[in-house]
Design an enzyme around this catalytic site. Structure first.
Site, PDB file in Angstrom:
ATOM      1  N   ARG A 102       0.881  -1.182   0.000  1.00 45.07           N
ATOM      2  CA  ARG A 102       0.000   0.000   0.000  1.00 45.07           C
ATOM      3  C   ARG A 102       0.908   1.219   0.000  1.00 45.07           C
ATOM      4  O   ARG A 102       1.689   1.425   0.932  1.00 45.07           O
ATOM      5  CB  ARG A 102      -0.903  -0.001   1.234  1.00 45.07           C
ATOM      6  CG  ARG A 102      -1.567   1.344   1.451  1.00 45.07           C
ATOM      7  CD  ARG A 102      -2.698   1.288   2.454  1.00 45.07           C
ATOM      8  NE  ARG A 102      -3.856   0.621   1.916  1.00 45.07           N
ATOM      9  CZ  ARG A 102      -5.083   0.701   2.432  1.00 45.07           C
ATOM     10  NH1 ARG A 102      -5.294   1.421   3.516  1.00 45.07           N
ATOM     11  NH2 ARG A 102      -6.092   0.060   1.882  1.00 45.07           N
ATOM     12  N   HIS A 129      -7.232   0.687  -6.459  1.00 43.76           N
ATOM     13  CA  HIS A 129      -7.475  -0.161  -5.279  1.00 43.76           C
ATOM     14  C   HIS A 129      -8.172  -1.434  -5.768  1.00 43.76           C
ATOM     15  O   HIS A 129      -9.349  -1.664  -5.480  1.00 43.76           O
ATOM     16  CB  HIS A 129      -8.324   0.603  -4.263  1.00 43.76           C
ATOM     17  CG  HIS A 129      -8.293   0.023  -2.873  1.00 43.76           C
ATOM     18  ND1 HIS A 129      -7.518  -1.080  -2.539  1.00 43.76           N
ATOM     19  CD2 HIS A 129      -8.934   0.395  -1.725  1.00 43.76           C
ATOM     20  CE1 HIS A 129      -7.700  -1.351  -1.250  1.00 43.76           C
ATOM     21  NE2 HIS A 129      -8.545  -0.482  -0.741  1.00 43.76           N
ATOM     22  N   GLN A 132     -10.073  -3.871  -3.279  1.00 40.46           N
ATOM     23  CA  GLN A 132     -11.390  -3.390  -2.863  1.00 40.46           C
ATOM     24  C   GLN A 132     -12.398  -3.594  -3.989  1.00 40.46           C
ATOM     25  O   GLN A 132     -13.525  -4.054  -3.756  1.00 40.46           O
ATOM     26  CB  GLN A 132     -11.305  -1.903  -2.492  1.00 40.46           C
ATOM     27  CG  GLN A 132     -12.620  -1.309  -2.041  1.00 40.46           C
ATOM     28  CD  GLN A 132     -13.082  -1.833  -0.688  1.00 40.46           C
ATOM     29  OE1 GLN A 132     -12.329  -1.822   0.281  1.00 40.46           O
ATOM     30  NE2 GLN A 132     -14.317  -2.301  -0.618  1.00 40.46           N
ATOM     31  N   ASP A 219     -17.157   7.261  -1.669  1.00 40.80           N
ATOM     32  CA  ASP A 219     -15.884   7.158  -0.944  1.00 40.80           C
ATOM     33  C   ASP A 219     -15.587   8.545  -0.372  1.00 40.80           C
ATOM     34  O   ASP A 219     -16.225   9.528  -0.765  1.00 40.80           O
ATOM     35  CB  ASP A 219     -14.787   6.694  -1.928  1.00 40.80           C
ATOM     36  CG  ASP A 219     -13.431   6.476  -1.274  1.00 40.80           C
ATOM     37  OD1 ASP A 219     -13.366   6.414  -0.022  1.00 40.80           O
ATOM     38  OD2 ASP A 219     -12.415   6.379  -2.006  1.00 40.80           O
ATOM     39  N   CYS A 259     -16.326   1.810   0.480  1.00 38.42           N
ATOM     40  CA  CYS A 259     -15.135   1.010   0.778  1.00 38.42           C
ATOM     41  C   CYS A 259     -14.709   1.132   2.235  1.00 38.42           C
ATOM     42  O   CYS A 259     -14.004   0.265   2.739  1.00 38.42           O
ATOM     43  CB  CYS A 259     -13.992   1.412  -0.149  1.00 38.42           C
ATOM     44  SG  CYS A 259     -13.609   3.167  -0.089  1.00 38.42           S
ATOM     45  N   ARG A 287     -13.727  -8.465   1.577  1.00 37.25           N
ATOM     46  CA  ARG A 287     -12.300  -8.207   1.336  1.00 37.25           C
ATOM     47  C   ARG A 287     -11.497  -9.472   1.645  1.00 37.25           C
ATOM     48  O   ARG A 287     -10.581  -9.845   0.921  1.00 37.25           O
ATOM     49  CB  ARG A 287     -11.798  -7.062   2.238  1.00 37.25           C
ATOM     50  CG  ARG A 287     -12.353  -5.687   1.903  1.00 37.25           C
ATOM     51  CD  ARG A 287     -11.843  -5.186   0.573  1.00 37.25           C
ATOM     52  NE  ARG A 287     -10.393  -5.145   0.488  1.00 37.25           N
ATOM     53  CZ  ARG A 287      -9.621  -4.160   0.959  1.00 37.25           C
ATOM     54  NH1 ARG A 287     -10.173  -3.108   1.537  1.00 37.25           N
ATOM     55  NH2 ARG A 287      -8.293  -4.204   0.833  1.00 37.25           N
TER      56      ARG A 287
HETATM   57  N1  NVA Z   1      -9.890   6.751  -1.515  1.00 33.34           N
HETATM   58  C1  NVA Z   1      -9.553   6.296  -0.184  1.00 33.34           C
HETATM   59  C2  NVA Z   1      -9.816   4.841  -0.068  1.00 33.34           C
HETATM   60  C3  NVA Z   1      -9.546   4.265   1.280  1.00 33.34           C
HETATM   61  C4  NVA Z   1      -9.767   2.789   1.335  1.00 33.34           C
HETATM   62  C5  NVA Z   1      -8.102   6.623   0.109  1.00 33.34           C
HETATM   63  O1  NVA Z   1      -7.270   6.450  -0.791  1.00 33.34           O
HETATM   64  O2  NVA Z   1      -7.808   7.055   1.215  1.00 33.34           O
HETATM   65  N1   CP Z   2     -11.182  -0.037   2.359  1.00 29.52           N
HETATM   66  C1   CP Z   2      -9.919  -0.150   2.788  1.00 29.52           C
HETATM   67  O1   CP Z   2      -8.975  -0.402   2.025  1.00 29.52           O
HETATM   68  O2   CP Z   2      -9.774   0.018   4.131  1.00 29.52           O
HETATM   69  P1   CP Z   2      -8.421   0.199   4.935  1.00 29.52           P
HETATM   70  O3   CP Z   2      -7.847   1.550   4.519  1.00 29.52           O
HETATM   71  O4   CP Z   2      -8.833   0.179   6.375  1.00 29.52           O
HETATM   72  O5   CP Z   2      -7.478  -0.903   4.598  1.00 29.52           O
END
Ligand code: NVA
Ligand code: CP
Length: 300
Positions: A102, A129, A132, A219, A259, A287
């Site tokens: 990540r 992502h 997700q 989101d 998400c 997930r």
């Molecule tokens: N768009 C959000 C998704 C989190 C799962 C982010 O990147 O923070």
């Molecule tokens: N939706 C998602 O990826 O959640 P986290 O940021 O908690 O991993």
């Protein structure tokens, strides 16, 4: 399939195969039939951003599959002190059987895949992502029984989630609409691909986008790394909230997905969130199952 870097890399058939396997693994878990598909295998999990779902579901998923997961905070790795990604990739390939990462830049994930010799899984970048999106598609199919003829609407920022859902939704045969302010559209390459390959609309008119939708997705307005823009974004996205009025334009039986984490009172009201909590938390659960399917497909 060698890696999971973004939805665009997957053929439609590969997505369906992953979803079928995810359904099977979910069934096996619920019926006490879990198998140790990844006995003796190790997954490194590199995190340069926070996570609840991704971290816990990957770690639990590896455990359930008989393997082992290492949590690697980027701050504690030499990456955080400037060790090049290509060296990290070559070193970690000697110890591990797979890496979930990540991070911010999609190019870093692509570089890991290019320079390493083990499967790389994108656990979220600013651009994509896919883990997700797979769980989302799994949840849609669970609730709706398929994808044919469905309209998936995403309301909000044209971010990593929008990018991934557009590609995943179209590849599964849904029509996709996006409601977002003009300055916050999905990435240009995604917009181009979607216009050429799918039944796709991107508009700043939320009513047009939500009209008759079967699935409405939202989101956060400020993603991880954009915290400094939160106030500016609150103003830009003020008209892009899922509330009882905007949801009244969708089909009566429309599902709402998020998400998570959710910001109640911003992209979604408490009322709409709680009315659809079953779907949203099934989505979060999925997930685990969807990622186990990815892990088995890539690492077995
Ligand atoms: N768009 C959000 C998704 C989190 C799962 C982010 O990147 O923070
Ligand atoms: N939706 C998602 O990826 O959640 P986290 O940021 O908690 O991993």
């Amino acid at each position: 399939m060698k890696h999971l870097l973004k939805m665009a890399d997957l053929e439609s058939g590969e997505i369906i195969n992953l979803l079928n396997l995810a359904d099977q693994l979910k069934y096996e878990k619920k019926h006490g039939l879990m198998k140790k598909h990844l006995e003796g295998k190790t997954l490194g999990m590199i995190f340069q951003k926070a996570s609840t779902r991704t971290r816990v579901s990957f770690e639990v998923g590896m455990y359930e599959l008989g393997g082992y997961a290492l949590f690697l905070s980027a701050n504690d790795l030499q990456i955080g002190r400037g060790e090049p990604i290509q060296d990290t990739a070559r070193v970690l390939s000697r110890y591990l059987d797979g890496i979930m990462i990540r991070t911010y830049k999609q190019s870093d994930v692509e570089a890991l895949a290019e320079h390493g010799s083990i499967p790389i899984i994108n656990g979220l970048t600013d651009y994509a992502h896919p883990c997700q999106a797979l769980a989302d598609l799994m949840t849609i199919r669970e609730y709706k029984g398929g994808f044919k003829g469905l309209k998936l609407c995403f309301v909000g920022d044209g971010n990593n989630m929008a990018n991934s859902l557009i590609v995943g939704g179209i590849k599964c045969g849904m029509s996709v609409s996006i409601a977002c302010p003009k300055a916050y559209r999905p990435d240009a390459d995604i917009m181009k691909w979607a216009s050429e390959n799918g039944d796709f609309v991107c508009t700043d008119d939320i009513e047009t986008a939500i009209k008759d939708a079967d699935i409405v997705y939202t989101d956060v307005w400020a993603s991880m790394g954009q915290e400094g823009e939160a106030e500016k974004r609150k103003k830009a996205f003020a008209g892009y909230q899922l509330n009882t009025q905007t949801m009244s334009w969708a089909k009566k039986d429309a599902m709402v997905l998020h998400c998570l984490p959710a910001h109640r009172g911003e992209e979604i009201t408490e009322e709409v969130f709680e009315a659809h909590a079953n779907e949203i938390f099934d989505e979060a659960e999925n997930r685990l199952h969807a990622q186990k399917a990815v892990l088995v497909t890539l690492m077995k």
